[in-house]
Design an enzyme around this catalytic site. Structure first.
Site, PDB file in Angstrom:
ATOM      1  N   ASP A  96       0.872  -1.239   0.175  1.00 29.60           N
ATOM      2  CA  ASP A  96       0.077  -0.026   0.037  1.00 29.60           C
ATOM      3  C   ASP A  96       0.752   1.253  -0.019  1.00 29.60           C
ATOM      4  O   ASP A  96       2.044   1.197   0.297  1.00 29.60           O
ATOM      5  CB  ASP A  96      -0.855   0.059   1.084  1.00 29.60           C
ATOM      6  CG  ASP A  96      -0.160   0.008   2.621  1.00 29.60           C
ATOM      7  OD1 ASP A  96       0.870  -0.675   2.503  1.00 29.60           O
ATOM      8  OD2 ASP A  96      -0.519   0.725   3.231  1.00 29.60           O
TER       9      ASP A  96
ATOM     10  N   GLU B 121       0.632  -1.559   5.466  1.00 30.37           N
ATOM     11  CA  GLU B 121       1.463  -1.139   6.328  1.00 30.37           C
ATOM     12  C   GLU B 121       0.932   0.345   6.893  1.00 30.37           C
ATOM     13  O   GLU B 121       1.281   0.544   8.195  1.00 30.37           O
ATOM     14  CB  GLU B 121       2.777  -0.774   5.796  1.00 30.37           C
ATOM     15  CG  GLU B 121       4.142  -1.008   6.745  1.00 30.37           C
ATOM     16  CD  GLU B 121       4.505   0.357   6.928  1.00 30.37           C
ATOM     17  OE1 GLU B 121       5.197   0.729   7.745  1.00 30.37           O
ATOM     18  OE2 GLU B 121       3.876   1.426   6.246  1.00 30.37           O
TER      19      GLU B 121
HETATM   20 ZN   LIG Z   1       6.749   2.280   4.077  1.00 32.00          ZN
END
Ligand SMILES: [Zn+2]
Length: 415
Positions: A84, A177
């Site tokens: 992401d 993340e």
């Molecule tokens: Zn990162």
């Protein structure tokens, strides 16, 4: 020795930036955005074409690509990269390569913003190099697609160079993340049966994390007693006042705005409510495990003292740990930082050890039993429309993976 070719890795990176993988914090499923799954498929397909046969894309987009060892008794290493990009900017990325950068201010095509050498003097370190930027309307997403490209090219190199000896290698792509390290939290680390991990999730060339802080969150609820204000004396108990009282008992100088380097803090970052009830959220950070625990204890004791004052349980606190300091793991396996530093020496990279006031996938994976260091991707200005990536730094990130693998095959007992 040049093992990774700049045009090829640049091209791989540019292809990955075309899929918009912005994560969505309000989503409750994993991955939070479908395109993360799409990017995982694209990467998996690239490696399938290159000759990888062991590829597992899970429903939650966690993707495990495995390469068997080609020699015995060598350490098993996992490369980690997140799929992401940060929700700070959601627009599609239109990346462009500036060839042979000459130390000038860069005007973006699509708006009046400029990438200037006054704001970003580090640009001057890349004169004569090719650098990748956006059109000024989006993130570049080098955080963390540079890591994906670097890992993919390192694995491709190993596939076509059987003389390059290595233990079992895995590339693991993790979703989400940026919105609470969710992918790493969902990962079954024990099943990997690996010796150590490498995240590429730092900034400029030479950076590597030697320490990051412990992070936790406290959710505190306050229950008041309402009364009409005309006859409220000795009756009304204001939940907002209680919350204010709680915040005032925190050490004044231990807040984000007063701290730096290895100093920890309490950050009351969300307060909602009315007279009847209120909710307060506090982020807790510290590099030292003992001090981190003391911070949590202090929040418990403030809770107790307010409850005593009202002679009733008006305050309820719930605390949770988000991630840990990777130093605990790195101290137990000192060879990992030796590989990183030795690899930088061999590649002629200036070492920039970093104390990270933040977390990354490795700070969730390490306490689960797989010590995972964090090294540079080469990019600058993460989470900004001025994010940029020098092509040669990207190549070096990939070279670092190969060099660490190569060093891990040599015994360090004789050093
Ligand atoms: Zn990162």
């Amino acid at each position: 020795m040049i093992r990774i070719k700049t045009p090829q890795i640049t091209n791989t990176f540019l292809r990955y930036t075309k899929i918009n993988t912005t994560s969505i914090a309000s989503a409750t499923h994993l991955p939070s955005s479908d395109n993360q799954y799409k990017l995982a498929q694209l990467v998996a397909n690239d490696l399938k074409i290159a000759g990888c046969t062991d590829i597992d894309i899970q429903e939650n987009a966690i993707t495990i690509i495995s390469l068997d060892a080609n020699a015995e008794s060598l350490p098993s290493i996992v490369f980690f990269a997140h799929l992401d990009t940060a929700p700070d900017h959601r627009q599609d990325t239109h990346a462009q390569v500036i060839k042979n950068y000459q130390g000038h201010n860069i005007n973006f095509k699509e708006n009046t913003e400029i990438l200037s050498i006054v704001d970003t003097p580090e640009l001057l370190n890349y004169i004569g190099q090719d650098i990748i930027i956006t059109d000024g309307t989006s993130l570049l997403g080098a955080d963390d697609k540079a890591a994906i490209a670097a890992s993919v090219e390192a694995i491709k190199y190993m596939l076509v160079h059987p003389e390059f000896k290595h233990g079992a290698i895995k590339l693991i792509l993790l979703p989400d993340e940026e919105i609470g390290i969710r992918g790493a939290k969902a990962l079954d680390v024990e099943a990997l049966n690996a010796d150590f991990g490498i995240c590429l999730d730092c900034c400029e060339i030479g950076e590597y994390v030697i320490e990051n802080w412990y992070a936790g969150d406290a959710k505190i609820s306050f229950t008041g007693v309402t009364a009409h204000p005309m006859s409220a004396k000795d009756k009304l108990i204001n939940a907002l006042t209680m919350a204010n009282d709680f915040i005032n008992q925190l050490p004044e100088k231990e807040r984000p705005e007063h701290t730096e380097n290895r100093q920890g803090y309490f950050w009351p970052h969300k307060l909602t409510g009315d007279t009847a009830s209120a909710k307060l959220e506090i982020a807790i950070r510290d590099f030292d495990e003992k001090k981190y625990k003391e911070r949590k204890d202090l929040l418990e004791s403030i809770t107790t003292s307010i409850n005593k004052k009202y002679n009733k349980e008006r305050v309820i606190i719930e605390q949770s740990d988000t991630y840990s300091n990777v130093k605990t793991g790195l101290d137990k396996q000192p060879e990992i930082l030796r590989y990183v530093e030795h690899a930088m020496n061999n590649l002629g990279i200036i070492k920039k050890p970093l104390i990270m006031r933040g977390g990354y996938d490795g700070s969730v994976i390490t306490p689960k039993g797989l010590t995972t260091v964090n090294i540079f991707t080469g990019a600058h200005n993460f989470h900004s429309t001025k994010e940029f990536l020098p092509c040669d730094s990207l190549r070096m990130a990939s070279e670092m993976l190969l060099e660490i693998v190569s060093l891990s095959t040599v015994s360090y007992n004789h050093e």
